[in-house]
Design an enzyme around this catalytic site. Structure first.
Site, PDB file in Angstrom:
ATOM      1  N   ASN A  48      35.211  45.322  37.994  1.00  0.00           N
ATOM      2  CA  ASN A  48      35.121  44.834  36.725  1.00  0.00           C
ATOM      3  C   ASN A  48      34.811  45.862  35.840  1.00  0.00           C
ATOM      4  O   ASN A  48      34.188  47.009  36.457  1.00  0.00           O
ATOM      5  CB  ASN A  48      33.995  43.662  36.566  1.00  0.00           C
ATOM      6  CG  ASN A  48      32.538  44.242  37.066  1.00  0.00           C
ATOM      7  OD1 ASN A  48      32.505  44.940  38.119  1.00  0.00           O
ATOM      8  ND2 ASN A  48      31.555  43.730  36.675  1.00  0.00           N
ATOM      9  N   ILE A  49      35.338  46.053  34.725  1.00  0.00           N
ATOM     10  CA  ILE A  49      35.400  47.248  33.821  1.00  0.00           C
ATOM     11  C   ILE A  49      34.781  46.727  32.468  1.00  0.00           C
ATOM     12  O   ILE A  49      35.535  46.090  31.716  1.00  0.00           O
ATOM     13  CB  ILE A  49      36.705  47.917  33.532  1.00  0.00           C
ATOM     14  CG1 ILE A  49      37.387  48.302  34.981  1.00  0.00           C
ATOM     15  CG2 ILE A  49      36.443  49.155  32.483  1.00  0.00           C
ATOM     16  CD1 ILE A  49      38.657  48.886  34.926  1.00  0.00           C
ATOM     17  N   GLU A  50      33.440  47.002  31.924  1.00  0.00           N
ATOM     18  CA  GLU A  50      32.755  46.664  30.995  1.00  0.00           C
ATOM     19  C   GLU A  50      33.062  47.524  29.769  1.00  0.00           C
ATOM     20  O   GLU A  50      33.490  48.469  29.995  1.00  0.00           O
ATOM     21  CB  GLU A  50      31.407  46.164  31.149  1.00  0.00           C
ATOM     22  CG  GLU A  50      31.163  45.086  32.210  1.00  0.00           C
ATOM     23  CD  GLU A  50      29.892  44.774  32.605  1.00  0.00           C
ATOM     24  OE1 GLU A  50      28.793  45.683  31.892  1.00  0.00           O
ATOM     25  OE2 GLU A  50      29.549  43.763  33.380  1.00  0.00           O
ATOM     26  N   CYS A  59      37.477  41.442  34.071  1.00  0.00           N
ATOM     27  CA  CYS A  59      36.936  41.071  35.276  1.00  0.00           C
ATOM     28  C   CYS A  59      37.660  41.923  36.700  1.00  0.00           C
ATOM     29  O   CYS A  59      38.826  42.278  36.319  1.00  0.00           O
ATOM     30  CB  CYS A  59      37.358  39.672  35.758  1.00  0.00           C
ATOM     31  SG  CYS A  59      36.108  38.795  34.621  1.00  0.00           S
ATOM     32  N   GLU A  61      39.285  40.503  39.120  1.00  0.00           N
ATOM     33  CA  GLU A  61      40.203  39.898  39.462  1.00  0.00           C
ATOM     34  C   GLU A  61      41.393  40.257  38.877  1.00  0.00           C
ATOM     35  O   GLU A  61      42.201  40.555  39.141  1.00  0.00           O
ATOM     36  CB  GLU A  61      40.108  38.467  39.364  1.00  0.00           C
ATOM     37  CG  GLU A  61      38.983  37.931  40.383  1.00  0.00           C
ATOM     38  CD  GLU A  61      37.654  37.874  39.676  1.00  0.00           C
ATOM     39  OE1 GLU A  61      37.379  38.855  38.897  1.00  0.00           O
ATOM     40  OE2 GLU A  61      36.699  37.040  40.193  1.00  0.00           O
ATOM     41  N   CYS A  96      35.981  33.455  37.103  1.00  0.00           N
ATOM     42  CA  CYS A  96      35.833  33.003  35.665  1.00  0.00           C
ATOM     43  C   CYS A  96      37.091  31.948  35.218  1.00  0.00           C
ATOM     44  O   CYS A  96      37.934  32.270  36.013  1.00  0.00           O
ATOM     45  CB  CYS A  96      35.373  33.917  34.759  1.00  0.00           C
ATOM     46  SG  CYS A  96      36.717  34.735  34.235  1.00  0.00           S
ATOM     47  N   CYS A  99      40.104  34.282  34.692  1.00  0.00           N
ATOM     48  CA  CYS A  99      40.586  34.743  35.710  1.00  0.00           C
ATOM     49  C   CYS A  99      41.750  33.585  36.478  1.00  0.00           C
ATOM     50  O   CYS A  99      42.614  33.895  37.141  1.00  0.00           O
ATOM     51  CB  CYS A  99      39.738  35.313  36.619  1.00  0.00           C
ATOM     52  SG  CYS A  99      39.316  36.962  36.087  1.00  0.00           S
TER      53      CYS A  99
END
Ligand code: THU
Length: 142
Positions: A48-50, A59, A61, A96, A99
């Site tokens: 995940n990359i915020e 996310c 995935e 989620c 995804c």
């Protein structure tokens, strides 16, 4: 091709856990890793990359799916997901809704397998159709 074998499950769990190490999640502190197995045998890893603006966050995935698709690979057998607060793997991390919709775009819901794992000895496997019943996908527009 068929269902994923125990050996492949273990490898995916290892690779998803490796991917989690690269999670960029300074806002939630929740680290997620994914390992996506393509029909051609390749494994695409993602984390995940915020983002400071929150909504651009991606996310693990989807990172894995977009890596594969952007390299011309779009047929898949299974994905493994691991995650936890500060990278502590204490429970299952399920994909989620967004995804699940992306999986629906590229995967056969009756055969694609979603592995939720804590470690190599603790995991459960679902089919996409169980996690996303009556999903809307490319078939609906055909
Ligand atoms: N997240 C994932 O990467 N995959 C999931 O299956 C659940 C949630 C991420 C999004 C966000 O960076 C953080 O976990 C907390 O929601």
């Amino acid at each position: 091709m068929g269902d994923i074998q125990a050996q492949e499950v273990k490898r995916l769990i290892r690779e998803a856990t490796e991917a989690m190490a690269y999670s960029y999640s300074p806002y939630s502190g929740f680290k997620v890793g994914a390992a996506l197995l393509a029909d051609n045998g390749n494994i695409y890893k993602g984390c995940n990359i915020e983002n400071a603006a929150y909504t651009p966050s991606n996310c693990a995935e989807r990172t894995a799916f977009y890596k594969a698709v952007s390299e011309g690979v779009s047929k898949f057998r299974a994905i493994c997901i691991v995650g936890g607060k500060d990278g502590r793997l204490t429970g299952f991390t399920a994909p989620c809704g967004v995804c699940r919709q992306v999986m629906m775009e590229f995967c056969n819901p009756g055969s694609f397998q979603v592995i939720l794992a804590v470690d190599e000895a603790c995991y459960k496997i679902y089919r996409l159709e169980e996690l996303f019943p009556e999903g809307f996908g490319p078939e609906n527009l055909a």
